[in-house]
Design a protein around this motif. Structure first.
Motif, PDB file in Angstrom:
ATOM      1  N   LYS A  48      17.200  21.773   0.558  1.00  0.00           N
ATOM      2  CA  LYS A  48      17.382  23.137   1.057  1.00  0.00           C
ATOM      3  C   LYS A  48      18.727  23.306   1.751  1.00  0.00           C
ATOM      4  CE  LYS A  48      12.552  24.524   1.553  1.00  0.00           C
ATOM      5  NZ  LYS A  48      11.484  24.996   2.472  1.00  0.00           N
ATOM      6  N   ALA A  49      19.261  22.194   2.252  1.00  0.00           N
ATOM      7  CA  ALA A  49      20.579  22.233   2.907  1.00  0.00           C
ATOM      8  C   ALA A  49      21.711  22.104   1.890  1.00  0.00           C
ATOM      9  CB  ALA A  49      20.678  21.119   3.949  1.00  0.00           C
ATOM     10  N   GLY A  50      21.361  21.992   0.604  1.00  0.00           N
ATOM     11  CA  GLY A  50      22.376  21.957  -0.443  1.00  0.00           C
ATOM     12  C   GLY A  50      22.785  20.580  -0.908  1.00  0.00           C
ATOM     13  N   HIS A  51      22.057  19.554  -0.470  1.00  0.00           N
ATOM     14  CA  HIS A  51      22.399  18.185  -0.882  1.00  0.00           C
ATOM     15  C   HIS A  51      21.545  17.780  -2.090  1.00  0.00           C
ATOM     16  CE1 HIS A  51      24.806  17.724   2.706  1.00  0.00           C
ATOM     17  NE2 HIS A  51      23.778  18.111   3.450  1.00  0.00           N
ATOM     18  N   HIS A  52      22.161  17.045  -3.006  1.00  0.00           N
ATOM     19  CA  HIS A  52      21.460  16.606  -4.219  1.00  0.00           C
ATOM     20  C   HIS A  52      20.834  15.235  -3.984  1.00  0.00           C
ATOM     21  CE1 HIS A  52      23.145  19.951  -6.429  1.00  0.00           C
ATOM     22  NE2 HIS A  52      24.353  19.620  -6.006  1.00  0.00           N
ATOM     23  N   CYS A  53      19.515  15.216  -3.923  1.00  0.00           N
ATOM     24  CA  CYS A  53      18.793  13.978  -3.648  1.00  0.00           C
ATOM     25  C   CYS A  53      17.573  13.912  -4.546  1.00  0.00           C
ATOM     26  CB  CYS A  53      18.372  13.929  -2.177  1.00  0.00           C
ATOM     27  SG  CYS A  53      17.404  12.483  -1.736  1.00  0.00           S
ATOM     28  N   PHE A  54      17.316  12.729  -5.120  1.00  0.00           N
ATOM     29  CA  PHE A  54      16.175  12.537  -6.006  1.00  0.00           C
ATOM     30  C   PHE A  54      15.330  11.376  -5.476  1.00  0.00           C
ATOM     31  CE2 PHE A  54      19.583  14.449  -8.366  1.00  0.00           C
ATOM     32  CZ  PHE A  54      18.962  15.502  -9.025  1.00  0.00           C
ATOM     33  N   LEU A  55      14.029  11.507  -5.649  1.00  0.00           N
ATOM     34  CA  LEU A  55      13.097  10.539  -5.064  1.00  0.00           C
ATOM     35  C   LEU A  55      12.052  10.099  -6.076  1.00  0.00           C
ATOM     36  CD1 LEU A  55      11.594   9.224  -2.521  1.00  0.00           C
ATOM     37  CD2 LEU A  55      10.377  11.411  -2.385  1.00  0.00           C
ATOM     38  N   TYR A  56      11.784   8.779  -6.098  1.00  0.00           N
ATOM     39  CA  TYR A  56      10.632   8.241  -6.821  1.00  0.00           C
ATOM     40  C   TYR A  56      10.034   7.158  -5.935  1.00  0.00           C
ATOM     41  CZ  TYR A  56       7.629   6.050 -10.254  1.00  0.00           C
ATOM     42  OH  TYR A  56       6.527   5.538 -10.895  1.00  0.00           O
ATOM     43  N   LEU A  57       8.921   7.483  -5.282  1.00  0.00           N
ATOM     44  CA  LEU A  57       8.267   6.597  -4.314  1.00  0.00           C
ATOM     45  C   LEU A  57       9.249   6.176  -3.225  1.00  0.00           C
ATOM     46  CD1 LEU A  57       5.958   4.513  -6.693  1.00  0.00           C
ATOM     47  CD2 LEU A  57       5.350   6.451  -5.252  1.00  0.00           C
ATOM     48  N   ASP A  58       9.716   4.930  -3.252  1.00  0.00           N
ATOM     49  CA  ASP A  58      10.660   4.512  -2.202  1.00  0.00           C
ATOM     50  C   ASP A  58      12.080   4.327  -2.747  1.00  0.00           C
ATOM     51  OD1 ASP A  58      10.041   2.323  -3.731  1.00  0.00           O
ATOM     52  OD2 ASP A  58       9.894   0.924  -2.057  1.00  0.00           O
ATOM     53  N   ASP A  59      12.336   4.836  -3.947  1.00  0.00           N
ATOM     54  CA  ASP A  59      13.684   4.769  -4.523  1.00  0.00           C
ATOM     55  C   ASP A  59      14.335   6.139  -4.450  1.00  0.00           C
ATOM     56  OD1 ASP A  59      13.908   2.027  -5.428  1.00  0.00           O
ATOM     57  OD2 ASP A  59      12.358   2.513  -6.897  1.00  0.00           O
ATOM     58  N   ARG A  60      15.495   6.200  -3.819  1.00  0.00           N
ATOM     59  CA  ARG A  60      16.200   7.467  -3.659  1.00  0.00           C
ATOM     60  C   ARG A  60      17.628   7.337  -4.156  1.00  0.00           C
ATOM     61  NH1 ARG A  60      13.618   5.701   0.550  1.00  0.00           N
ATOM     62  NH2 ARG A  60      11.881   6.860   1.477  1.00  0.00           N
ATOM     63  N   ILE A  61      18.140   8.443  -4.654  1.00  0.00           N
ATOM     64  CA  ILE A  61      19.530   8.449  -5.084  1.00  0.00           C
ATOM     65  C   ILE A  61      20.149   9.781  -4.668  1.00  0.00           C
ATOM     66  CG2 ILE A  61      19.004   9.352  -7.380  1.00  0.00           C
ATOM     67  CD1 ILE A  61      21.313   7.609  -8.441  1.00  0.00           C
ATOM     68  N   PHE A  62      21.382   9.719  -4.183  1.00  0.00           N
ATOM     69  CA  PHE A  62      22.104  10.910  -3.756  1.00  0.00           C
ATOM     70  C   PHE A  62      23.298  11.132  -4.680  1.00  0.00           C
ATOM     71  CE2 PHE A  62      19.908   9.421  -0.024  1.00  0.00           C
ATOM     72  CZ  PHE A  62      19.519  10.573   0.644  1.00  0.00           C
ATOM     73  N   LEU A  63      23.536  12.378  -5.033  1.00  0.00           N
ATOM     74  CA  LEU A  63      24.698  12.732  -5.838  1.00  0.00           C
ATOM     75  C   LEU A  63      25.643  13.573  -4.988  1.00  0.00           C
ATOM     76  CD1 LEU A  63      22.981  13.758  -9.199  1.00  0.00           C
ATOM     77  CD2 LEU A  63      23.850  11.517  -8.530  1.00  0.00           C
ATOM     78  N   ILE A  64      26.899  13.171  -4.957  1.00  0.00           N
ATOM     79  CA  ILE A  64      27.895  13.917  -4.182  1.00  0.00           C
ATOM     80  C   ILE A  64      29.082  14.259  -5.072  1.00  0.00           C
ATOM     81  CG2 ILE A  64      27.244  12.907  -1.958  1.00  0.00           C
ATOM     82  CD1 ILE A  64      29.566  10.976  -2.243  1.00  0.00           C
ATOM     83  N   THR A  65      29.745  15.370  -4.768  1.00  0.00           N
ATOM     84  CA  THR A  65      30.925  15.812  -5.513  1.00  0.00           C
ATOM     85  C   THR A  65      32.103  15.903  -4.569  1.00  0.00           C
ATOM     86  OG1 THR A  65      29.509  17.127  -6.986  1.00  0.00           O
ATOM     87  CG2 THR A  65      31.872  17.600  -7.024  1.00  0.00           C
ATOM     88  N   PRO A  66      33.031  14.950  -4.630  1.00  0.00           N
ATOM     89  CA  PRO A  66      34.211  14.991  -3.749  1.00  0.00           C
ATOM     90  C   PRO A  66      35.031  16.255  -3.995  1.00  0.00           C
ATOM     91  CG  PRO A  66      33.986  12.848  -4.811  1.00  0.00           C
ATOM     92  CD  PRO A  66      33.032  13.772  -5.500  1.00  0.00           C
TER      93      PRO A  66
END
Length: 206
Positions: A48-66
């Protein structure tokens, strides 16, 4: 770990002995779904704050655009801290989640393995590791050769098909017959490998 009050709701009986869990046991069918739901709270706040984050149980990945090439290089060198992942770590810690630093990639990279797939954001590609794909094809081919197979074997194979949704577009279109065969075999535990089922398996193998 479970809150002391919640431990009274995580009990079971086996062999006349009562077990009371101090932590969530993934062997209990409801636990993975509840765990995913709890971890979704900080993830949804970030989204909701505009950050790209994906979750599967305890595995998370963040996508950022410099915003620039210089910012990208500084991030890669570890001179800058990306806002999204940093806030994510704080929220997850506040929610009671433990971060395994040894298994975490805390510096931004463009190539990494996530949930068994190779991600390359430079080329914008997602690949299934060759060894993983070949093993899957062998398992599917073994079932295709039979007239019947064990329900659990086909369920396991279907689970792998679903995991390939990252790579296989419209994956659900290619598991209809597998899903139907499993539905018919719920009572007996034995799946009839019909010509239709073999045809669908061939789409994955060939």
């Amino acid at each position: 770990k479970l809150d002391p009050f919640s431990r009274n709701m995580a009990c079971c009986q086996y062999g006349g002995i009562y077990f009371r869990y101090k932590a969530a046991a993934f062997g209990i069918p409801a636990v993975p779904g509840v765990y995913q739901l709890v971890n979704s709270v900080p993830v949804n706040v970030l989204r909701k704050a505009g950050h790209h984050c994906f979750l599967y149980l305890d595995d998370r990945i963040f996508l950022i655009t410099p915003k620039s090439k210089s910012e990208e290089q500084a991030l890669r060198r570890g001179e800058l801290v990306p806002e999204g992942p940093y806030l994510g770590l704080l929220l997850m810690a506040a929610a009671g989640t433990y971060i395994n630093r040894a298994k975490s990639v805390l510096r931004p990279v463009s190539k990494m393995e996530y949930l068994g797939f190779f991600l390359d954001t430079d080329r914008c590609t997602i690949k299934i590791p060759k060894e993983k794909l070949e093993k899957f094809k062998k398992e599917a081919a073994a079932i295709r050769k039979k007239s019947t197979c064990d329900l659990k074997a086909l369920e396991k194979l279907r689970g792998k098909m679903c995991s390939f949704s990252f790579v296989v577009l419209n994956m659900r279109l290619y598991i209809h017959r597998v899903t139907y065969a499993l539905l018919l075999a719920q009572d007996s535990g034995t799946v009839k490998v019909t010509p239709d089922l073999k045809e669908e398996l061939s789409l994955w193998i060939d």
